[in-house]
Design an enzyme around this catalytic site. Sequence first.
Site, short mmCIF file in Angstrom:
data_model
loop_
_atom_site.label_atom_id
_atom_site.label_comp_id
_atom_site.label_asym_id
_atom_site.label_seq_id
_atom_site.Cartn_x
_atom_site.Cartn_y
_atom_site.Cartn_z
N ASN A 155 0.89 -1.28 0.01
CA ASN A 155 -0.17 -0.01 0.01
C ASN A 155 0.89 1.21 -0.09
OD1 ASN A 155 -1.80 2.00 0.54
ND2 ASN A 155 -2.22 1.26 2.62
N LYS A 188 0.15 4.48 -0.30
CA LYS A 188 -0.45 5.46 0.40
C LYS A 188 -0.15 6.81 -0.56
CE LYS A 188 -0.22 3.34 4.93
NZ LYS A 188 -0.02 3.12 6.19
N HIS A 192 -9.64 1.23 4.99
CA HIS A 192 -8.31 1.38 5.68
C HIS A 192 -8.55 2.29 7.02
CE1 HIS A 192 -4.03 2.47 6.64
NE2 HIS A 192 -3.95 1.40 5.96
N GLU A 219 -6.90 4.59 8.07
CA GLU A 219 -6.70 5.83 7.87
C GLU A 219 -7.78 6.57 7.42
OE1 GLU A 219 -2.94 5.40 5.63
OE2 GLU A 219 -1.94 4.92 7.49
N GLU A 231 -5.49 -5.21 10.55
CA GLU A 231 -4.54 -4.08 10.84
C GLU A 231 -4.59 -3.33 12.07
OE1 GLU A 231 -2.57 -3.11 6.87
OE2 GLU A 231 -4.52 -1.59 7.02
N GLY A 247 2.46 2.11 11.06
CA GLY A 247 3.24 3.23 10.68
C GLY A 247 4.00 3.50 12.12
N SER A 261 3.28 -1.98 10.23
CA SER A 261 4.70 -2.36 10.74
C SER A 261 5.52 -3.63 10.11
CB SER A 261 4.99 -1.75 12.10
OG SER A 261 4.84 -0.64 12.33
P1 PGA Z 1 2.71 0.02 7.67
O1 PGA Z 1 1.20 0.36 7.00
O2 PGA Z 1 3.25 -0.97 7.15
O3 PGA Z 1 3.60 1.52 7.37
O4 PGA Z 1 2.66 -0.05 9.10
C1 PGA Z 1 0.43 -0.75 6.98
C2 PGA Z 1 -0.83 -0.08 6.20
O5 PGA Z 1 -1.46 0.94 6.60
O6 PGA Z 1 -1.53 -0.94 5.64
#
Ligand code: PGA
Length: 252
Positions: A9, A11, A95, A97, A167, A173, A213
């Site tokens: 992803n 982003k 997601h 976010e 997740e 992140g 992560s």
């Molecule tokens: P990350 O993000 O690997 O940077 O923690 C995962 C995601 O948001 O799908």
Amino acid sequence: MTKPLIAGNWKMHMTVGEAVACARHLRELFPEPIDREIVIAPPFTALWPVSQALTDSPIGLGAQNVSDEPKGAFTGEVSAGMLADAGCRYVIVGHSERRRLFGEEDAWINRKLIAVLKAGLAPILCVGETLAQREAGDAFPVIEGQINAGLKNLEAGDIARCVVAYEPVWAIGTGRTATPAQAEEAHAFIRSRIRGLFGETQSADLRILYGGSVTPDNIDRLMESIEINGVLVGGASLNIESFSRIIRYSKG
Ligand code: PGA
């Protein structure tokens, strides 16, 4: 059993040029189908050029978001049909976010997921609890609510095309990964809910990804669990060297 899915992803990162260069690099590293499926989800602007760069490649393309409407006066939105037209096979839906920063709630996410299925694409439904919810002992009720609402009004046949990504919000992140045991426990819980909703076969076949992560350093241990059928990778997918190491995971 379907292949494990390793999805990146990206982003809100990468220009068109950068995204195409990364896609080409990835394609050079993985020219032929392997025993795991690879998907990248660049920003909207790069979807079509990346899809061109991946022509006849086993690497799949995904989008990060979608409208729940098929067409019309919805300024700034992109429909599932448009994503299919641009070469996408997958769409990330719900997601954290988007839930947290853009106010997407379960009923809306469910409408998006149904729009994705109607366009012939495969949704990757993201679920997961916040740190406060986990600490309050509410992780599983929260996940259960997101699964029940996100997959509402689906037929058993539809679920075959869906992917679920667990997740935990506190791991995204943050550099703080769920332990393999925590991920396995949540995945087993999600699978039991899918069994309750759609039956044994559908739940056994469903791919449940872990996200939060994921790095070259923790991928091997995560993938050891039979409950973990792949990963959704954010930060570590932006660098093709680290993403390809994640794709090349080996169990233990
Ligand atoms: P990350 O993000 O690997 O940077 O923690 C995962 C995601 O948001 O799908």
